[in-house]
Design an enzyme around this catalytic site. Structure first.
Site, PDB file in Angstrom:
ATOM      1  N   LYS A 155      -0.252  18.129  13.557  1.00  0.00           N
ATOM      2  CA  LYS A 155      -0.547  17.888  15.117  1.00  0.00           C
ATOM      3  C   LYS A 155       0.526  17.949  15.916  1.00  0.00           C
ATOM      4  O   LYS A 155       1.740  18.263  15.359  1.00  0.00           O
ATOM      5  CB  LYS A 155      -1.104  16.346  15.255  1.00  0.00           C
ATOM      6  CG  LYS A 155      -0.128  15.470  14.793  1.00  0.00           C
ATOM      7  CD  LYS A 155      -0.766  13.927  14.921  1.00  0.00           C
ATOM      8  CE  LYS A 155       0.268  12.657  14.631  1.00  0.00           C
ATOM      9  NZ  LYS A 155      -0.244  11.554  14.812  1.00  0.00           N
ATOM     10  N   CYS A 168      -1.819  11.628   5.592  1.00  0.00           N
ATOM     11  CA  CYS A 168      -2.768  10.380   5.244  1.00  0.00           C
ATOM     12  C   CYS A 168      -4.108  10.781   4.903  1.00  0.00           C
ATOM     13  O   CYS A 168      -4.382  10.341   3.812  1.00  0.00           O
ATOM     14  CB  CYS A 168      -2.565   9.443   6.260  1.00  0.00           C
ATOM     15  SG  CYS A 168      -0.817   8.820   6.540  1.00  0.00           S
ATOM     16  N   ARG A 182       1.125   6.109  13.852  1.00  0.00           N
ATOM     17  CA  ARG A 182       0.876   7.371  13.484  1.00  0.00           C
ATOM     18  C   ARG A 182       2.044   8.448  13.863  1.00  0.00           C
ATOM     19  O   ARG A 182       3.188   8.175  14.684  1.00  0.00           O
ATOM     20  CB  ARG A 182       0.033   8.082  14.976  1.00  0.00           C
ATOM     21  CG  ARG A 182      -1.441   7.425  14.964  1.00  0.00           C
ATOM     22  CD  ARG A 182      -2.098   7.350  16.198  1.00  0.00           C
ATOM     23  NE  ARG A 182      -1.111   6.658  17.311  1.00  0.00           N
ATOM     24  CZ  ARG A 182      -1.396   6.825  18.733  1.00  0.00           C
ATOM     25  NH1 ARG A 182      -2.346   7.431  19.070  1.00  0.00           N
ATOM     26  NH2 ARG A 182      -0.520   6.217  19.548  1.00  0.00           N
TER      27      ARG A 182
HETATM   28  P1  NAD Z   1       7.554   9.929   3.212  1.00  0.00           P
HETATM   29  O1  NAD Z   1       7.504  10.935   2.103  1.00  0.00           O
HETATM   30  O2  NAD Z   1       8.106  10.259   4.435  1.00  0.00           O
HETATM   31  O3  NAD Z   1       9.052   8.998   2.718  1.00  0.00           O
HETATM   32  C1  NAD Z   1       9.083   8.398   1.369  1.00  0.00           C
HETATM   33  C2  NAD Z   1      10.616   8.063   1.130  1.00  0.00           C
HETATM   34  O4  NAD Z   1      10.786   7.278  -0.021  1.00  0.00           O
HETATM   35  C3  NAD Z   1      11.405   9.178   0.972  1.00  0.00           C
HETATM   36  O5  NAD Z   1      12.538   9.331   1.952  1.00  0.00           O
HETATM   37  C4  NAD Z   1      11.683   9.290  -0.545  1.00  0.00           C
HETATM   38  O6  NAD Z   1      12.967   9.669  -0.694  1.00  0.00           O
HETATM   39  C5  NAD Z   1      11.897   7.561  -0.668  1.00  0.00           C
HETATM   40  N1  NAD Z   1      11.799   7.085  -1.925  1.00  0.00           N
HETATM   41  C6  NAD Z   1      10.822   7.515  -2.942  1.00  0.00           C
HETATM   42  N2  NAD Z   1      11.016   6.869  -4.033  1.00  0.00           N
HETATM   43  C7  NAD Z   1      12.200   5.838  -3.796  1.00  0.00           C
HETATM   44  C8  NAD Z   1      12.767   4.886  -4.537  1.00  0.00           C
HETATM   45  N3  NAD Z   1      12.437   4.685  -5.851  1.00  0.00           N
HETATM   46  N4  NAD Z   1      13.787   4.003  -3.866  1.00  0.00           N
HETATM   47  C9  NAD Z   1      14.188   4.505  -2.722  1.00  0.00           C
HETATM   48  N5  NAD Z   1      13.444   5.473  -1.833  1.00  0.00           N
HETATM   49  C10 NAD Z   1      12.515   6.191  -2.358  1.00  0.00           C
HETATM   50  O7  NAD Z   1       6.456   9.085   3.422  1.00  0.00           O
HETATM   51  P2  NAD Z   1       5.832   8.255   4.719  1.00  0.00           P
HETATM   52  O8  NAD Z   1       5.188   9.266   5.423  1.00  0.00           O
HETATM   53  O9  NAD Z   1       6.832   7.593   5.204  1.00  0.00           O
HETATM   54  O10 NAD Z   1       4.686   7.268   3.959  1.00  0.00           O
HETATM   55  C11 NAD Z   1       5.177   6.246   2.980  1.00  0.00           C
HETATM   56  C12 NAD Z   1       4.071   5.465   2.823  1.00  0.00           C
HETATM   57  O11 NAD Z   1       3.349   4.782   4.074  1.00  0.00           O
HETATM   58  C13 NAD Z   1       2.784   6.145   2.044  1.00  0.00           C
HETATM   59  O12 NAD Z   1       2.160   5.368   1.279  1.00  0.00           O
HETATM   60  C14 NAD Z   1       1.737   6.691   3.383  1.00  0.00           C
HETATM   61  O13 NAD Z   1       0.567   6.697   2.783  1.00  0.00           O
HETATM   62  C15 NAD Z   1       1.897   5.316   4.280  1.00  0.00           C
HETATM   63  N6  NAD Z   1       1.806   5.618   5.697  1.00  0.00           N
HETATM   64  C16 NAD Z   1       2.138   6.801   6.261  1.00  0.00           C
HETATM   65  C17 NAD Z   1       1.992   6.960   7.443  1.00  0.00           C
HETATM   66  C18 NAD Z   1       2.520   8.572   8.108  1.00  0.00           C
HETATM   67  O14 NAD Z   1       2.010   8.681   9.179  1.00  0.00           O
HETATM   68  N7  NAD Z   1       3.161   9.141   7.461  1.00  0.00           N
HETATM   69  C19 NAD Z   1       1.053   6.140   8.125  1.00  0.00           C
HETATM   70  C20 NAD Z   1       1.055   4.945   7.659  1.00  0.00           C
HETATM   71  C21 NAD Z   1       0.940   4.655   6.431  1.00  0.00           C
END
Ligand code: NAD
Length: 448
Positions: free
Chosen positions: A323, A258, A152
């Site tokens: 949140k 999410c 989270r």
């Molecule tokens: P985010 O947007 O914070 O981070 C994604 C990162 O990936 C960015 O920094 C972006 O620049 C980078 N990126 C994109 N394309 C790229 C590439 N080709 N090469 C290198 N870097 C690249 O996303 P997040 O919140 O960390 O979420 C990532 C995944 O995890 C999603 O699928 C999300 O659903 C899942 N997830 C998120 C959470 C959460 O709480 N944020 C929790 C569990 C799962």
């Protein structure tokens, strides 16, 4: 000496946390991102996102030499035994899941992945992605494994290092076991499954949480109609161990990066499989209705007795993030309601502790300031959207003087109504009788 060589693609909330935590478990981790500024800052140990404990862990990883940052996936994977894909899978404006970033990573690393390496999807991806990526890679020596992430925002490091369970799924058992072994340093139940089950587990869990929140929001609506108190109802429900107390607090609707996109994606998965998931559809509808209900409550409590109750009405907003504990504004219900209020003519001044160092945050029609007392000045009421602990200790006597009309709409039932009442402020929560005598203001001259 390190245990295992890992590449992490994407350094957002999930990728950066996973990279820093895996390095803390003794693995050598190279994290890649597309954003050169981010890579440069992270290489210096500068973490831009708000996550408790993450900056310290990143700096520790850099100091031990186990954690490094590079620009672009290609530069990270050359020596990797395991590659974690942690890029975003957002929702398009049309409600479709956007897998562009995941597919782009697969295409970029296809010819660079070392022999017999493993590609792991940690991003939340729909059922069938492991099979699809296997075909897309066209590398019989590379296995694709699903390892969904349940952390989270706000508590990502703690969640990653103390998970309720770790799920690793693949149709190649040996590859799944290789990924499971990376977590050997954690004291957590490990579930090794097939690929489709691992992919579905993440969506099934998130959709259940969304349904639970929508459920309690309907119970809150019912409480308002029948004169019950949702705090008492939900507390008693939550004490039943079959139900549990988590995700049983009413609010302005669920949101964040999410739940909205995962519920939509699950509906698509269900529809494609010919399964009628009306229950989930209803939870999404309830969520939209909850935002409308909150908007109507604000208009009722703070607006004028005219056709356009909020036209030209100045309101103070406490909290914009979805949140407490995070600086993430993605799909925040606060922002959605705020936009509705702006559309209805309200003039909004907002404060959020996570945004206080960037007051220029742009939400059209909203002035973001770096002082909670500034939002109250001359306002026809305050609206609390985010349950930041520091809001509980605001000086309500001072706020009562600053407000034009001393009323507070508390969309999280986060504040102590008695304390506000002592300061002469009328408190309006969610799921409590609309204006119970006990909560009426002691000062005269206000509407409610
Ligand atoms: P985010 O947007 O914070 O981070 C994604 C990162 O990936 C960015 O920094 C972006 O620049 C980078 N990126 C994109 N394309 C790229 C590439 N080709 N090469 C290198 N870097 C690249 O996303 P997040 O919140 O960390 O979420 C990532 C995944 O995890 C999603 O699928 C999300 O659903 C899942 N997830 C998120 C959470 C959460 O709480 N944020 C929790 C569990 C799962």
């Amino acid at each position: 000496m390190y245990r295992h060589s890992i590449a992490v693609i994407g350094t957002g909330y999930v990728g950066l946390t996973a990279g820093a935590c895996l390095a803390s478990l003794g693995h050598r981790v190279v994290c890649a991102d597309l954003d050169p500024v981010k890579v440069e800052q992270l290489s210096r140990g500068h973490v831009r996102i708000l996550e408790d404990g993450l900056p310290e862990l990143v700096r520790e990883g850099i100091d031990t030499g186990l954690l490094s940052f590079v620009e672009g996936a290609a530069a990270a994977v050359r020596d990797a035994e395991t590659v974690f894909v942690c890029v975003g899978t957002p929702m398009t404006p049309g409600g479709e899941l956007d897998m562009t970033a995941v597919d782009a990573v697969a295409d970029e690393v296809r010819d660079l992945l070392p022999r017999d390496s493993v590609l792991v999807t940690k991003s939340t991806v729909p059922v069938g992605t492991a099979a699809r990526l296997t075909a897309r890679l066209g590398r019989p020596d590379v296995s694709v494994v699903s390892n969904p992430e349940f952390l989270r925002e706000g508590t990502s490091v703690r969640d990653f290092l103390n998970p309720d369970r770790v799920v690793v799924g693949s149709d190649d058992r040996e590859a799944a076991e290789q990924v499971a072994a990376l977590y050997a340093g954690l004291d957590a139940p490990m579930m090794i499954t097939d690929a489709a089950s691992a992919e579905l587990i993440k969506y099934a869990a998130n959709c259940f949480l969304a349904i639970k929140l929508s459920y309690v929001n309907v119970i809150a609506e019912l409480c308002e109609r029948v004169g019950a108190d949702v705090g008492q109802v939900a507390t008693a429900m939550g004490k039943d161990h079959r139900i549990g107390s988590a995700f049983l607090r009413p609010g302005p609707g669920w949101g964040g990066s999410c739940l909205p996109k995962d519920t939509r994606a699950m509906l698509k998965v269900a529809a494609a499989a010919g399964v009628d998931f009306e229950l989930l559809n209803a939870a999404i509808d309830v969520n939209l209705r909850q935002r409308d209900r909150i908007t109507a409550k604000i208009a009722d409590v703070c607006g004028t007795a005219t056709d356009r109750p909020l036209d030209g009405v100045r309101l103070g907003v406490l909290g914009l993030t979805f949140k407490a504990g995070t600086d993430d504004l993605r799909d925040s219900p606060a922002v959605a309601v705020v936009e509705e209020l702006v559309g209805l003519g309200a003039e909004l001044v907002a404060y959020d502790p996570a945004l206080s160092d960037r007051p220029a945050t742009t939400i059209p029609g909203v002035t973001v300031v770096d002082d909670p007392y500034l939002v109250a000045k001359g306002a026809a009421g305050l609206v609390l959207f985010t349950e930041w602990p520091e809001f509980r200790t605001l000086d309500w006597e001072t706020l009562a003087v600053l407000l034009d009309r001393p009323v507070v709409v508390d969309t999280r039932n986060h504040l102590d109504p008695r304390e506000l009442r002592r300061a002469g402020i009328a408190w309006h929560g969610v799921g409590v009788p609309s204006s119970p005598a006990a909560l009426a203001p002691v000062r005269s001259g206000i509407r409610h």
